[in-house]
Design an enzyme around this catalytic site. Structure first.
Site, short mmCIF file in Angstrom:
data_model
loop_
_atom_site.label_atom_id
_atom_site.label_comp_id
_atom_site.label_asym_id
_atom_site.label_seq_id
_atom_site.Cartn_x
_atom_site.Cartn_y
_atom_site.Cartn_z
N ALA A 22 94.66 3.95 36.46
CA ALA A 22 93.31 3.82 37.02
C ALA A 22 93.05 2.45 37.64
O ALA A 22 92.20 2.28 38.53
CB ALA A 22 92.28 4.11 35.93
N THR A 26 90.40 0.82 40.97
CA THR A 26 89.12 0.13 40.70
C THR A 26 88.64 -0.62 41.94
O THR A 26 87.44 -0.71 42.20
CB THR A 26 89.25 -0.87 39.53
N HIS A 117 98.54 13.84 35.53
CA HIS A 117 97.34 14.29 34.79
C HIS A 117 96.49 15.23 35.63
O HIS A 117 95.30 15.42 35.35
CB HIS A 117 96.52 13.09 34.33
N CYS A 125 90.38 28.36 36.97
CA CYS A 125 90.00 29.23 35.86
C CYS A 125 90.92 28.92 34.68
O CYS A 125 92.14 28.78 34.86
CB CYS A 125 90.16 30.69 36.27
N SER A 201 97.07 0.59 31.40
CA SER A 201 97.14 -0.06 30.08
C SER A 201 98.34 0.47 29.30
O SER A 201 98.65 -0.03 28.22
CB SER A 201 95.84 0.20 29.31
N ASN A 225 99.44 -5.84 36.59
CA ASN A 225 98.27 -5.44 35.82
C ASN A 225 97.42 -6.66 35.56
O ASN A 225 97.96 -7.77 35.41
CB ASN A 225 98.69 -4.81 34.48
N1 APR Z 1 94.44 -4.54 39.49
C1 APR Z 1 95.31 -4.56 38.46
N2 APR Z 1 95.03 -4.07 37.23
C2 APR Z 1 93.80 -3.54 37.05
C3 APR Z 1 92.82 -3.49 38.06
C4 APR Z 1 93.19 -4.03 39.33
N3 APR Z 1 92.34 -4.02 40.37
N4 APR Z 1 91.70 -2.90 37.55
C5 APR Z 1 91.97 -2.61 36.27
N5 APR Z 1 93.22 -2.98 35.96
C6 APR Z 1 93.95 -2.76 34.70
C7 APR Z 1 93.12 -2.89 33.44
O1 APR Z 1 93.16 -4.22 32.94
C8 APR Z 1 93.82 -1.92 32.50
O2 APR Z 1 94.86 -2.56 31.78
O3 APR Z 1 94.36 -1.41 34.74
C9 APR Z 1 94.45 -0.88 33.42
C10 APR Z 1 93.73 0.44 33.39
O4 APR Z 1 93.95 0.98 32.10
P1 APR Z 1 93.14 2.28 31.63
O5 APR Z 1 91.70 2.10 31.94
O6 APR Z 1 93.57 2.57 30.23
O7 APR Z 1 93.66 3.43 32.62
P2 APR Z 1 95.04 4.20 32.55
O8 APR Z 1 96.13 3.34 31.99
O9 APR Z 1 95.26 4.81 33.87
O10 APR Z 1 94.71 5.37 31.48
C11 APR Z 1 95.72 6.34 31.29
O11 APR Z 1 94.17 7.60 29.92
O12 APR Z 1 92.15 8.59 29.45
C12 APR Z 1 93.39 8.79 30.00
O13 APR Z 1 93.75 10.47 31.56
C13 APR Z 1 93.28 9.17 31.44
O14 APR Z 1 95.00 8.87 33.11
C14 APR Z 1 94.21 8.19 32.14
C15 APR Z 1 95.06 7.66 31.01
#
Ligand code: APR
Length: 257
Positions: A22, A26, A117, A125, A201, A225
């Protein structure tokens, strides 16, 4: 470590696989899940399991509201998404394996995208499943089909073909992964020469097992990250920074542009 180390790793690679979370979206205005203000800091993930979605109309209502919030507004790919598409166009990146369901990699021009995902851009459905495995009749429509019905007062849209439950075409906690996507992701990760992990993460399995699988198969591991991850010690290169600021320069330099 510096961006120069990432550039050097990418410059020598011909089978790069990007593994994104994710955090790569962002900077396109879509909140991530676990950063301050992220989705799971405002919604309780334990409420949004597949089984609770199946048994509770209230959970389905709140789930549609959460998805609308995630999808609200016209989100455009950012420079990080475009940098990966450029690497693919140059024949150096084989695939993007993404945990994201926002479709921004495809919108940026990436062609080989494995949505491990699923996708928020469609609904399907799921019938009346009794386990974590959807049992739908095959009905599938754009997400707008559901939001149009919800806006028209039906807050629990049912399948028009079999009257089964309808759900976003994503993988929820407690739901079986889509076997084809999982297999494709593992195949890409274990045949890469560099696994480039961006904006995750790395806490949710089986997706978070891909960096280890790639490393065990001989790939170099790079992590971009903006906070530490559990796999930093395993990585050959770790760049602490924003994806949209780090990737464009690293990719341009790696491609000699
Ligand atoms: N550049 C680099 N890193 C970033 C940025 C950015 N612009 N914005 C956020 N981050 C980092 C955050 O610090 C965090 O470590 O990206 C990471 C996002 O982690 P999560 O929010 O846990 O998202 P993700 O790892 O994709 O989650 C995995 O969890 O809930 C489930 O299905 C959902 O696919 C998702 C999965």
């Amino acid at each position: 470590m510096t961006v120069a180390a990432l550039t050097q790793l990418l410059a020598g690679a011909t089978r790069i696989v990007a593994f994104t979370g994710a955090g790569i979206s962002t900077e396109s205005g879509i909140p991530d899940f676990r950063s301050p203000g992220g989705i799971w800091t405002r919604y309780d993930p334990r409420e949004f399991t597949f089984d609770r979605y199946v048994v509770s109309a209230e959970v389905r209502r709140r789930s549609w509201a959460m998805r609308r919030e995630l999808l609200a507004g016209a989100h455009e790919p950012n420079a990080a998404h475009r940098a990966l598409a450029e690497l693919e166009d140059a024949g150096r990146l084989v695939a993007v394996v993404t945990q994201n369901t926002d479709g921004l990699h495809q919108a940026a021009g990436s062609r080989e995208v494995v949505e491990i995902h699923g996708t928020s851009r469609a609904v399907t459905c799921i019938g009346e499943p009794t386990s974590g495995v959807p049992a739908g009749c095959g009905f599938r429509a754009p997400a707008s089909w559901a939001f149009e019905r919800i806006d028209g007062g039906d807050d629990d849209p049912r399948c028009p073909d079999c009257d089964g439950l309808v759900k976003s075409a994503t993988v929820s906690f407690g739901q079986a992964m889509f076997p084809d996507a999982l297999e494709a992701a593992a195949e890409h990760a274990t045949s890469a020469d560099v696994l480039l992990t961006i904006g995750s993460s790395l806490q949710v399995y089986p997706a978070a097992g891909l960096p280890q699988a790639a490393r065990s198969a001989g790939a170099s591991l790079a992590i971009v990250n903006d906070e530490p991850t559990p796999f930093d010690a395993l990585a050959d290169v770790v760049v602490r920074g924003r994806a949209g600021e780090v990737l464009p320069g690293a990719v341009a330099d790696a491609l000699g542009r």
